[in-house]
Design a protein around this motif. Structure first.
Motif, PDB file in Angstrom:
ATOM      1  N   SER A  60      -9.350   6.692  10.878  1.00  0.00           N
ATOM      2  CA  SER A  60      -9.421   8.396  10.636  1.00  0.00           C
ATOM      3  C   SER A  60      -8.465   8.995  10.940  1.00  0.00           C
ATOM      4  CB  SER A  60     -10.944   8.747  11.231  1.00  0.00           C
ATOM      5  OG  SER A  60     -11.466   8.117  12.631  1.00  0.00           O
ATOM      6  N   GLY A  61      -8.212   8.421  12.608  1.00  0.00           N
ATOM      7  CA  GLY A  61      -7.453   9.860  13.375  1.00  0.00           C
ATOM      8  C   GLY A  61      -8.116  10.414  14.406  1.00  0.00           C
ATOM      9  N   PRO A  62      -7.306  11.166  14.861  1.00  0.00           N
ATOM     10  CA  PRO A  62      -6.055  12.037  14.896  1.00  0.00           C
ATOM     11  C   PRO A  62      -5.105  11.287  14.924  1.00  0.00           C
ATOM     12  CG  PRO A  62      -6.699  13.163  16.452  1.00  0.00           C
ATOM     13  CD  PRO A  62      -7.943  11.365  16.308  1.00  0.00           C
ATOM     14  N   VAL A  63      -3.915  11.326  14.349  1.00  0.00           N
ATOM     15  CA  VAL A  63      -3.155  10.135  14.186  1.00  0.00           C
ATOM     16  C   VAL A  63      -1.807  11.496  14.530  1.00  0.00           C
ATOM     17  CG1 VAL A  63      -3.609   9.112  11.981  1.00  0.00           C
ATOM     18  CG2 VAL A  63      -2.344  10.752  11.971  1.00  0.00           C
ATOM     19  N   ARG A  64      -0.690  10.689  14.727  1.00  0.00           N
ATOM     20  CA  ARG A  64       0.939  11.778  15.963  1.00  0.00           C
ATOM     21  C   ARG A  64       0.950  12.398  14.297  1.00  0.00           C
ATOM     22  NH1 ARG A  64       1.822   6.487  16.918  1.00  0.00           N
ATOM     23  NH2 ARG A  64       3.273   6.450  15.459  1.00  0.00           N
ATOM     24  N   LEU A  65       1.671  13.547  15.142  1.00  0.00           N
ATOM     25  CA  LEU A  65       2.763  14.525  13.414  1.00  0.00           C
ATOM     26  C   LEU A  65       3.663  13.457  13.281  1.00  0.00           C
ATOM     27  CD1 LEU A  65       1.923  17.218  11.834  1.00  0.00           C
ATOM     28  CD2 LEU A  65       3.620  17.908  14.052  1.00  0.00           C
ATOM     29  N   SER A  66       4.112  12.462  13.544  1.00  0.00           N
ATOM     30  CA  SER A  66       5.442  12.188  13.290  1.00  0.00           C
ATOM     31  C   SER A  66       4.642  11.181  11.816  1.00  0.00           C
ATOM     32  CB  SER A  66       6.430  11.053  13.872  1.00  0.00           C
ATOM     33  OG  SER A  66       5.179  10.420  15.092  1.00  0.00           O
ATOM     34  N   GLU A  67       3.435  10.976  11.865  1.00  0.00           N
ATOM     35  CA  GLU A  67       3.132  10.235  10.533  1.00  0.00           C
ATOM     36  C   GLU A  67       3.520  11.130   8.573  1.00  0.00           C
ATOM     37  OE1 GLU A  67       2.594   7.349  10.338  1.00  0.00           O
ATOM     38  OE2 GLU A  67       3.027   6.708  12.230  1.00  0.00           O
ATOM     39  N   ALA A  68       3.671  12.182   8.865  1.00  0.00           N
ATOM     40  CA  ALA A  68       3.743  13.092   7.912  1.00  0.00           C
ATOM     41  C   ALA A  68       5.272  13.424   7.659  1.00  0.00           C
ATOM     42  CB  ALA A  68       3.644  14.172   8.259  1.00  0.00           C
ATOM     43  N   LEU A  69       6.607  12.158   8.171  1.00  0.00           N
ATOM     44  CA  LEU A  69       7.687  11.888   7.848  1.00  0.00           C
ATOM     45  C   LEU A  69       7.235  11.375   6.155  1.00  0.00           C
ATOM     46  CD1 LEU A  69       9.006  11.479  11.534  1.00  0.00           C
ATOM     47  CD2 LEU A  69       9.736  13.103  10.054  1.00  0.00           C
ATOM     48  N   PHE A  70       8.476  11.230   5.524  1.00  0.00           N
ATOM     49  CA  PHE A  70       8.169  10.701   4.160  1.00  0.00           C
ATOM     50  C   PHE A  70       8.380   8.882   4.368  1.00  0.00           C
ATOM     51  CE2 PHE A  70       9.788   7.694   0.945  1.00  0.00           C
ATOM     52  CZ  PHE A  70       9.037   8.317   0.035  1.00  0.00           C
ATOM     53  N   GLY A  71       7.223   7.865   3.665  1.00  0.00           N
ATOM     54  CA  GLY A  71       7.987   6.523   4.261  1.00  0.00           C
ATOM     55  C   GLY A  71       7.233   5.988   3.046  1.00  0.00           C
ATOM     56  N   ASN A  72       7.140   4.013   3.552  1.00  0.00           N
ATOM     57  CA  ASN A  72       5.817   3.726   2.731  1.00  0.00           C
ATOM     58  C   ASN A  72       5.136   3.144   2.846  1.00  0.00           C
ATOM     59  OD1 ASN A  72       8.010   1.827   3.678  1.00  0.00           O
ATOM     60  ND2 ASN A  72       9.055   1.177   2.383  1.00  0.00           N
ATOM     61  N   SER A  73       4.747   2.924   3.978  1.00  0.00           N
ATOM     62  CA  SER A  73       3.756   2.396   4.401  1.00  0.00           C
ATOM     63  C   SER A  73       2.925   1.652   3.532  1.00  0.00           C
ATOM     64  CB  SER A  73       3.090   2.686   5.739  1.00  0.00           C
ATOM     65  OG  SER A  73       2.659   4.343   5.245  1.00  0.00           O
ATOM     66  N   LEU A  74       2.260   2.540   2.183  1.00  0.00           N
ATOM     67  CA  LEU A  74       1.390   2.359   1.141  1.00  0.00           C
ATOM     68  C   LEU A  74       0.852   1.469   0.697  1.00  0.00           C
ATOM     69  CD1 LEU A  74      -0.241   5.502   1.268  1.00  0.00           C
ATOM     70  CD2 LEU A  74      -0.642   4.363   2.893  1.00  0.00           C
ATOM     71  N   ASN A  75       2.571   0.856   0.625  1.00  0.00           N
ATOM     72  CA  ASN A  75       3.342   0.200  -0.473  1.00  0.00           C
ATOM     73  C   ASN A  75       2.274  -1.338  -0.134  1.00  0.00           C
ATOM     74  OD1 ASN A  75       5.254   1.237  -0.972  1.00  0.00           O
ATOM     75  ND2 ASN A  75       7.084  -0.251  -0.188  1.00  0.00           N
ATOM     76  N   ASP A  76       1.745  -1.780  -1.495  1.00  0.00           N
ATOM     77  CA  ASP A  76       0.346  -2.973  -1.580  1.00  0.00           C
ATOM     78  C   ASP A  76      -0.983  -2.496  -0.250  1.00  0.00           C
ATOM     79  OD1 ASP A  76       2.105  -4.479  -2.875  1.00  0.00           O
ATOM     80  OD2 ASP A  76       3.362  -5.311  -1.900  1.00  0.00           O
ATOM     81  N   HIS A  77      -0.672  -1.108  -0.385  1.00  0.00           N
ATOM     82  CA  HIS A  77      -2.018  -1.065  -0.321  1.00  0.00           C
ATOM     83  C   HIS A  77      -3.830  -0.138  -0.985  1.00  0.00           C
ATOM     84  CE1 HIS A  77      -4.891   0.686   3.093  1.00  0.00           C
ATOM     85  NE2 HIS A  77      -4.810   2.033   3.077  1.00  0.00           N
ATOM     86  N   VAL A  78      -5.016  -1.379  -0.611  1.00  0.00           N
ATOM     87  CA  VAL A  78      -5.659  -0.920  -1.387  1.00  0.00           C
ATOM     88  C   VAL A  78      -6.495   1.255  -1.776  1.00  0.00           C
ATOM     89  CG1 VAL A  78      -8.374  -1.529  -2.467  1.00  0.00           C
ATOM     90  CG2 VAL A  78      -6.115  -3.050  -1.678  1.00  0.00           C
TER      91      VAL A  78
END
Length: 514
Positions: free
Chosen positions: A477-495
């Motif tokens: 749920s967070g809060p999360v680091r603002l740097s997490e708003a950078l583009f990435g692919n961490s959701l690959n294969d995430h359900v």
């Protein structure tokens, strides 16, 4: 933690119930506090209420109760409002707290010992509403401005704090630190107020006419002027986490209390006690109600924020006030404008995008975010969702310009680009063509990643919404680091989870504002 950050708001006078203006300032401060937390700073965020003074004493008398009991009831109302809006301060300040009273008396004694406070008799004009002495030069076109309310002639001996010896030092500070007062035109107003010599500040009231206050340490027959008492709160609670945080990085106030309270009294009090001045005074404007100024003296103008929170949710009100007001200027509240923001920005733009994205991933990929790679990227089409410009724009708007409205404009530009992307790529068409399976993966991956990034970018303004988005993505749920708003692919294969409506349609009318 990367460092520390200390911010405050003005403390609200408890002689009457909270209104939209109070809610806005606290939401604004909470926005900056949450932003600094997302940068991994240890944040001290102070807000609360001012409980002493003549108007509080009079309000209690009208209700036939003791001032402390009156303050307890009114302070609880302010606290409930803060809680309902998600204003997560480090401490809710009350100036009737014993520790605060001790610090106020210590400051008074130090200033008295230094010869900065002296005793003399005053004969002249007194503003009952502002609880301060005024002079003929305060008149406008020969009349007392409405802000002073009833002005009476009086004669009484009191204690005074010397201001003029510090005027040139304050002018020099303003010249050397142009970012001290934000926005710039407010700084110019303060410079104008300092163009003429400063009158000494009366910092006492005789107990014979005002008993509800902090007694002077050097003369118990007098109590402290309510403004002197209130301003000390920024320091008296600055060690609430165990060690002294000083100076404040940001102090948020309304335009009506820049001059003279914070721009003159507060700064000179700090100079006289050899304490550093705050780094920034952020001065916001007033709210109007369909064009009429919101004022305690005009009950019909008041907007009670509570019904809007109850009907639309806290984030709807948070979003409206942060997006509508350009910090420094005034803004107008109306049911029509509020409903447009709710239905269009929140419901259609943000809410519908999230719902569509999660629904398509569930429908076409059984709830699993597909992996995608550069071989299936359409650079011209996908670039707007891959760029880190929204993150950079957001940080600059908040940290350099102190402009939440501008930061939110940038976030909604990303939402607009994302909705346009859905229409351009038409995932429902790609799903019908087996040869486009990898391209559909790439499109759905970009959309999921955009939803994830939005959950980060909206968390300071819309903390409840951010949690709902992340819950549907099945992320912490967070809060999360603002740097997490950078583009990435961490959701690959995430359900992910099933989509749920975040901003439900409102069929009936909004609560009346008058």
């Amino acid at each position: 933690m990367a460092g520390s950050y200390f911010l405050t708001t003005a403390i609200d006078y408890v002689n009457s119930a909270p209104h939209l203006g109070h809610a806005y300032e606290k939401v604004l401060a909470d926005f900056f506090a949450r932003h600094q937390q997302s940068l991994e700073h240890d944040v001290l965020f102070l807000t609360g209420v001012d409980e002493h003074g003549q108007k509080v004493q009079q309000s209690a008398q009208r209700e036939g109760i003791e001032p402390q009991l009156f303050c307890d009831g009114m302070s609880a109302r302010f606290q409930r409002l803060h809680e309902s809006l998600g204003v997560a301060s480090s401490h809710f300040v009350r100036t009737t707290e014993a520790h605060h009273k001790t610090v106020v008396r210590e400051w008074l004694q130090k200033l008295h010992d230094k010869g900065e406070i002296f005793f003399q008799e005053y004969e002249g004009f007194y503003s009952v509403r502002q609880e301060q002495f005024v002079t003929e030069k305060d008149k406008v076109d020969g009349q007392w401005p409405e802000i002073f309310g009833e002005v009476i002639q009086t004669k009484e001996p009191n204690y005074y704090f010397r201001l003029e010896p510090y005027r040139q030092r304050l002018l020099k500070h303003l010249e050397e630190n142009p970012e001290f007062v934000v926005p710039t035109f407010r700084r110019k107003e303060l410079l104008g107020a300092l163009a003429e010599p400063l009158a000494d500040l009366c910092i006492s009231r005789p107990k014979s006419r005002l008993s509800w206050g902090i007694p002077l340490p050097f003369n118990e027959d007098y109590v402290t002027y309510v403004w002197f008492d209130a301003l000390v709160n920024y320091y008296s609670f600055a060690s609430i986490k165990g060690s002294l945080h000083w100076p404040p990085d940001l102090q948020i106030i309304g335009k009506d209390i820049l001059i003279p309270a914070h721009g003159v009294y507060w700064t000179i009090m700090l100079f006289a006690l050899d304490l550093a001045l705050p780094k920034h005074l952020l001065v916001h404007g007033f709210w109007t109600n369909s064009g009429a100024k919101i004022s305690k003296s005009n009950a019909k103008s008041l907007v009670d924020p509570v019904p809007y929170v109850e009907k639309f949710g806290p984030d709807a009100l948070r979003y409206f006030v942060l997006r509508e007001m350009v910090v420094g200027g005034d803004a107008d509240f109306s049911d029509e404008r509020f409903e447009i923001r709710y239905k269009t920005d929140l419901g259609n733009d943000l809410g519908n995008f999230i719902n569509r994205t999660l629904a398509m991933i569930n429908r076409y990929r059984e709830g699993k975010v597909p992996s995608y790679d550069g071989f299936h990227i359409d650079k011209d089409v996908d670039e707007k969702l891959r760029t880190d410009d929204p993150y950079k724009f957001y940080r600059q708007a908040v940290e350099d310009n102190f402009a939440p409205h501008y930061a939110l404009m940038g976030v909604w530009k990303l939402i607009s680009d994302a909705n346009e992307y859905v229409e351009k790529t038409a995932p429902w068409k790609l799903a019908k063509d087996p040869t486009q399976a990898k391209r559909l993966d790439a499109v759905l991956g970009h959309l999921a990643e955009t939803v994830r990034r939005l959950s980060v970018l909206v968390q300071a303004a819309l903390p409840f919404t951010a949690k709902k988005i992340r819950a549907q993505l099945q992320l912490p749920s967070g809060p999360v680091r603002l740097s997490e708003a950078l583009f990435g692919n961490s959701l690959n294969d995430h359900v992910i989870g099933k989509p749920e409506v975040i901003f439900p349609p409102i069929e009936d009318k909004a609560p009346t504002v008058s």
